[in-house]
Each structure stands twice: as structure tokens, then as C-alpha cells.
Enzyme design. Structure first.
Site, PDB file in Angstrom:
ATOM      1  CB  SER A 149     -29.472  17.652 -45.203  1.00  0.00           C
ATOM      2  OG  SER A 149     -30.885  17.502 -44.788  1.00  0.00           O
ATOM      3  CE1 TYR A 162     -28.562  15.007 -49.666  1.00  0.00           C
ATOM      4  CE2 TYR A 162     -30.528  14.942 -48.239  1.00  0.00           C
ATOM      5  CZ  TYR A 162     -29.250  15.083 -48.836  1.00  0.00           C
ATOM      6  OH  TYR A 162     -29.558  16.611 -48.881  1.00  0.00           O
TER       7      TYR A 162
END
Ligand code: NAD
Length: 264
Positions: A149, A162
Site C-alpha cells: 500500500s 494497518y
């Protein structure tokens, strides 16, 4: 482009994983569609992949569970003969501010997003080393693509679990790439920006939310799962055979510090 290769995509019944599994099948690979819930969605992906004339089946496994990952890859070797491409895509969010985040929220995200990628990469690498290079299939002994990501490098308030998991994926990917390259294995990552999938529905499903989001994207478009699937397919192919240990950012420019676009 991938004719004769065998691919496994985790979390392949939704969003980016689904588009990636379909893209790999369209490029000629046989594909295992991993899922952890919603088997009907996985079967629909399998049906679409089979329509390209390649083999496919769905396999239920929780990527954070060692025994389930090992038996998923063992079954693939038994049924399809081997594994050439592992796409460690499965991931989730459990958002909370730092002071409100429970240990369970922290642990779940690290277990799936980081430990899950390690378990999948390890199982794939063992098979790649066992089999070695088969020149008529691919120049490399195997390819691992980690779904990372932009948050492997962009801090993200309210998402410490995350962001930490994806930061971990960056160093896991680079370390595995360094360690496994001498054995002919290519490990790389794709780092999506904002892609329209269920994981981030709140960020794009109203006009106001989407307008806010677009401020962070110089290219002024929210990404589609196919944008990521195309990048993974290319990375997994021999067209990218000399690409080792790299992150391909597919983010419409999100990592270009858009806040500085007007001079800062
Ligand atoms: P999604 O929610 O549509 O898909 C996630 C998939 O992972 C689902 O199929 C889900 O069932 C599966 N999954 C969750 N836990 C699992 C487990 N324990 N075992 C096996 N599968 C499991 O979301 P998505 O956007 O397609 O996310 C895919 C990947 O892309 C994730 O790693 C995510 O972090 C990453 N990503 C997404 C975006 C985005 O904007 N959508 C941006 C950057 C990175």
C-alpha cells in the site's frame, strides 16, 4: 503471456484480488482462488477464469493460519503440479485511533496483513526452490508479489495497525528478495493508492468523500481494481524478469506529496 504458469491469489473473491486472479487467468495462467468467507463469490471468480480455457478452483484458507497456508499450497502442488506465481493479496483494516485501538484490532491486522504474507511467501519459496527453473515456463524459478500500500511509506493517523503492517511488508519483501534472488526467485510488491473496493467504501461512496479523496491524487481519478491487476500481471511475467525487490506504486501520484503541488 503466462501460458503454462500456475498462480495462487489470496483474498481473490473481492476487489483487487478478484481482478488480479481474473487478469492472471486471462493471461493464460491456471489460478487458485483463495478465500476465507463467501464461497459463492469465489466460485463466480473461478467460473470467469475457466471461461478463458485455463484451470481454476477455489480454496478456503485463512492466510494467518500456518497449517491452512501449508495445506493450501500442498494441495495446489498435488492438483496443478506446482506453483509459479504467489500473489499475497489478502488484507483488512480494523481502524481506531491509537488510544482507542484494542489489542485484538492491532493483532488481527498484523496477523493477516503481515504474518499472512510471510506464511504465503515461505510456502511458495519452498516450492520454487524444490522445483527450480523450468526454462520453457519462465526464466525465473518463481515470482512472489506482495500486495502492499502507499501506507508502507505514508503515515496514516487512525490506522497505526494497518500502516505498521504495510511498513512491515516493505521490509519483508525486500529481505526476501535479497535472500531468494540467488535461487532465481523474484520477490516484488505492488503498492496501490486509493482503489475502489469494499475495504475503503467510506472514502469514495459519496460525492463529498470522493472529492476529498481526489485532493490526495494528482491524477484526479480513484483507481480501479484492474489498474492493480494489470501491474501484478506484468510484474509476474518475464517482461519484468530483471525486476527484483522493487515496489511498483500504482497510485495516480498519491506518493508525490500532493500537498506541495502549489509550492507548499
Ligand atoms: P477487499 O476487502 O475487497 O479484499 C480483501 C480480501 O482479503 C477479501 O477477499 C477478504 O475476504 C480477504 N481476506 C481478509 N482476511 C483474510 C484471511 N485471513 N485469509 C484470507 N483472505 C482474507 O479489499 P481490497 O482493496 O481488494 O484489498 C486487497 C489488498 O489490497 C489488501 O492487502 C489491501 O491492504 C490492499 N490495498 C488496497 C487499497 C485500496 O484502496 N483498496 C489500497 C492499498 C492497498
Amino acid at each position: 503471456m503466462l501460458r503454462g504458469q500456475k498462480a495462487l491469489v489470496t483474498g481473490a473473491n473481492s476487489g483487487i484480488g478478484k481482478a488480479t486472479a481474473i487478469s492472471l487467468g486471462r493471461a493464460g495462467a491456471d489460478v487458485v482462488v483463495n478465500y476465507v468467507c463467501e464461497p459463492q463469490a469465489a466460485e463466480a471468480v473461478v467460473a470467469q477464469i475457466k471461461s478463458y480455457g485455463v484451470r481454476a478452483y477455489a480454496h478456503e484458507a485463512d492466510v494467518s493460519q500456518e497449517d491452512q497456508v501449508v495445506s493450501m499450497v500442498d494441495r495446489m502442488v498435488e492438483e496443478l503440479g506446482t506453483l509459479d506465481i504467489m500473489v499475497a493479496n489478502a488484507g483488512l483494516q480494523r481502524d481506531a485511533t491509537a488510544t482507542e485501538m484494542t489489542f485484538a484490532q492491532w493483532q488481527k491486522v498484523l496477523d493477516v496483513n503481515l504474518t499472512g504474507q510471510f506464511l504465503c511467501a515461505r510456502a511458495a519459496a519452498k516450492e520454487f526452490v524444490r522445483r527450480g527453473v523450468v526454462p520453457q515456463v519462465s526464466r525465473s524459478a518463481g515470482k512472489i508479489v506482495c500486495m502492499s500500500s502507499v501506507h508502507q511509506i505514508i503515515p496514516w493517523s487512525g490506522h497505526a495497525n494497518y500502516a505498521a503492517s504495510k511498513g512491515g511488508v516493505l521490509m519483508l519483501m525486500q529481505t526476501l528478495a535479497q535472500e531468494l534472488a540467488p535461487q532465481g526467485i523474484r520477490v516484488n510488491a505492488v503498492a496501490p493508492g486509493a482503489i475502489r473496493t469494499p475495504i475503503n467504501r467510506d472514502a469514495w461512496d459519496t460525492a463529498a468523500a470522493e472529492a476529498d479523496l481526489l485532493q490526495l491524487i494528482p491524477y484526479r481519478r480513484v483507481g480501479d481494481p484492474e489498474d492493480i491487476a494489470n501491474a501484478v500481471t506484468l510484474l509476474a511475467s518475464d517482461l519484468m524478469d530483471y525486476v527484483v525487490g522493487t515496489t511498483l506504486y500504482v497510485d495516480g501520484g498519491m506518493t508525490l506529496f500532493p500537498g506541495f503541488a502549489t509550492g507548499g
